[in-house]
Write a protein that holds these residues in place. Structure first.
Motif, PDB file in Angstrom:
ATOM      1  N   ASP A  62       0.848  -1.183   0.000  1.00  0.00           N
ATOM      2  CA  ASP A  62       0.000   0.000   0.000  1.00  0.00           C
ATOM      3  C   ASP A  62       0.892   1.245   0.000  1.00  0.00           C
ATOM      4  N   THR A  63       0.289   2.417   0.138  1.00  0.00           N
ATOM      5  CA  THR A  63       1.056   3.665   0.026  1.00  0.00           C
ATOM      6  C   THR A  63       2.069   3.835   1.147  1.00  0.00           C
ATOM      7  N   SER A  64       1.883   3.115   2.261  1.00  0.00           N
ATOM      8  CA  SER A  64       2.843   3.201   3.362  1.00  0.00           C
ATOM      9  C   SER A  64       3.975   2.190   3.221  1.00  0.00           C
ATOM     10  N   GLY A  65       3.844   1.303   2.219  1.00  0.00           N
ATOM     11  CA  GLY A  65       4.837   0.270   2.028  1.00  0.00           C
ATOM     12  C   GLY A  65       4.486  -1.051   2.672  1.00  0.00           C
ATOM     13  N   ALA A  66       3.359  -1.098   3.389  1.00  0.00           N
ATOM     14  CA  ALA A  66       2.942  -2.335   4.047  1.00  0.00           C
ATOM     15  C   ALA A  66       2.295  -3.281   3.043  1.00  0.00           C
ATOM     16  N   VAL A  67       2.372  -4.582   3.306  1.00  0.00           N
ATOM     17  CA  VAL A  67       1.752  -5.573   2.442  1.00  0.00           C
ATOM     18  C   VAL A  67       0.247  -5.563   2.655  1.00  0.00           C
ATOM     19  N   ALA A  68      -0.491  -5.278   1.584  1.00  0.00           N
ATOM     20  CA  ALA A  68      -1.951  -5.218   1.652  1.00  0.00           C
ATOM     21  C   ALA A  68      -2.606  -6.360   0.903  1.00  0.00           C
ATOM     22  N   GLY A  69      -1.813  -7.192   0.256  1.00  0.00           N
ATOM     23  CA  GLY A  69      -2.368  -8.322  -0.474  1.00  0.00           C
ATOM     24  C   GLY A  69      -1.269  -9.143  -1.088  1.00  0.00           C
ATOM     25  N   PHE A  70      -1.630 -10.329  -1.547  1.00  0.00           N
ATOM     26  CA  PHE A  70      -0.651 -11.194  -2.190  1.00  0.00           C
ATOM     27  C   PHE A  70      -1.356 -12.175  -3.117  1.00  0.00           C
ATOM     28  N   ALA A  71      -0.592 -12.720  -4.035  1.00  0.00           N
ATOM     29  CA  ALA A  71      -1.096 -13.733  -4.965  1.00  0.00           C
ATOM     30  C   ALA A  71      -0.099 -14.874  -5.012  1.00  0.00           C
ATOM     31  N   GLU A 117      -9.641  -2.773   2.209  1.00  0.00           N
ATOM     32  CA  GLU A 117      -9.369  -1.385   1.827  1.00  0.00           C
ATOM     33  C   GLU A 117      -8.556  -1.277   0.540  1.00  0.00           C
ATOM     34  N   ALA A 118      -7.972  -2.380   0.085  1.00  0.00           N
ATOM     35  CA  ALA A 118      -7.167  -2.362  -1.136  1.00  0.00           C
ATOM     36  C   ALA A 118      -7.770  -3.226  -2.229  1.00  0.00           C
ATOM     37  N   ARG A 119      -9.029  -3.627  -2.090  1.00  0.00           N
ATOM     38  CA  ARG A 119      -9.588  -4.625  -3.001  1.00  0.00           C
ATOM     39  C   ARG A 119      -9.672  -4.158  -4.448  1.00  0.00           C
ATOM     40  N   MET A 120      -9.668  -2.837  -4.691  1.00  0.00           N
ATOM     41  CA  MET A 120      -9.708  -2.354  -6.067  1.00  0.00           C
ATOM     42  C   MET A 120      -8.424  -2.702  -6.822  1.00  0.00           C
ATOM     43  N   ARG A 121      -7.368  -3.066  -6.096  1.00  0.00           N
ATOM     44  CA  ARG A 121      -6.112  -3.436  -6.750  1.00  0.00           C
ATOM     45  C   ARG A 121      -6.057  -4.919  -7.085  1.00  0.00           C
ATOM     46  N   ALA A 122      -7.071  -5.676  -6.696  1.00  0.00           N
ATOM     47  CA  ALA A 122      -7.069  -7.126  -6.925  1.00  0.00           C
ATOM     48  C   ALA A 122      -6.856  -7.497  -8.392  1.00  0.00           C
ATOM     49  N   PRO A 123      -7.549  -6.861  -9.347  1.00  0.00           N
ATOM     50  CA  PRO A 123      -7.318  -7.237 -10.754  1.00  0.00           C
ATOM     51  C   PRO A 123      -5.881  -7.034 -11.208  1.00  0.00           C
TER      52      PRO A 123
END
Length: 208
Positions: A62-71, A117-123
């Motif tokens: 995310d914008t802070s550098g934290a991991v907000a998701g993974f694949a 909060e980051a789900r729009m980045r999923a695609p």
């Protein structure tokens, strides 16, 4: 996209953050509906470290550098050596007429996890993993989606945008959750990156 907010290959340093995302998306044993953003089953810190070593694992910062998701995507060699492959006889096939089970160049989309909060980045995250699979010579993608006791709808929009179709189901038991029935999906992924990019745009519209 700001500098810290990017999709990149996972390293061992990301394993604990990946596990934290997984725990945030855990399915409670008494759940009556899926948590927003979907949910994950199983996995451990050691398991994620092993996946980072062997499979294609990507993280979203995310914008802070934290991991907000993974694949997590299993290339063919890793898929064939996995416990998942040894359980393939448990699949209840229910494929559409005329569909033929591919014999090679197959891969498996193991996990796609995005904090709400980051789900729009999923695609975009999914596209990155898919592009890696295509460039690795894979032409066929499989994925499972939990359908019982609750339906995990988080990845369905992306699979449908990719043109995936249901070809069977798997009935299993998970510690702390109980009986789980997952639908098995198949999608052809051989082809140009442009087609995958169009798929991702469709998936982005679907998750809004």
């Amino acid at each position: 996209m700001s500098a810290p907010e990017r999709i990149r290959r996972a390293t061992h340093d990301d394993a604990e953050a990946i596990l934290a995302v997984k725990r945030a998306l855990a399915l409670p044993a008494d759940a009556r509906e899926a948590p927003r953003g979907g949910f994950l089953l199983g996995a451990s810190l050691e398991g994620y470290r092993a996946l980072i070593d062997a499979a294609d694992v990507w993280v979203l910062n995310d914008t802070s550098g934290a991991v907000a998701g993974f694949a997590v995507l299993l290339p063919e060699a890793v898929l064939r050596a996995s416990e998942l492959w040894t359980r393939r006889e448990a699949i209840q096939w229910d494929a559409p007429g005329g569909w033929v089970l591919p014999e090679d160049r197959v891969c498996y989309f193991d996990q796609l996890a995005i904090l709400p909060e980051a789900r729009m980045r999923a695609p975009e995250l999914a596209l990155t993993a898919l592009r890696g699979a295509v460039r690795g010579g894979h032409e066929h993608l499989f994925a499972t989606v939990v359908a019982h006791p609750v339906q995990n709808t988080a990845s369905l929009a992306l699979l449908r945008a990719l043109g995936a179709r249901r070809v069977g189901s798997v009935d299993e038991a998970y510690e702390g959750v109980g009986r789980i029935v997952s639908d098995l999906y198949y999608a052809p992924i051989g082809g140009a990156d442009t087609r995958l990019a169009e798929t991702t745009r469709a998936g982005r519209r679907a998750v809004r």
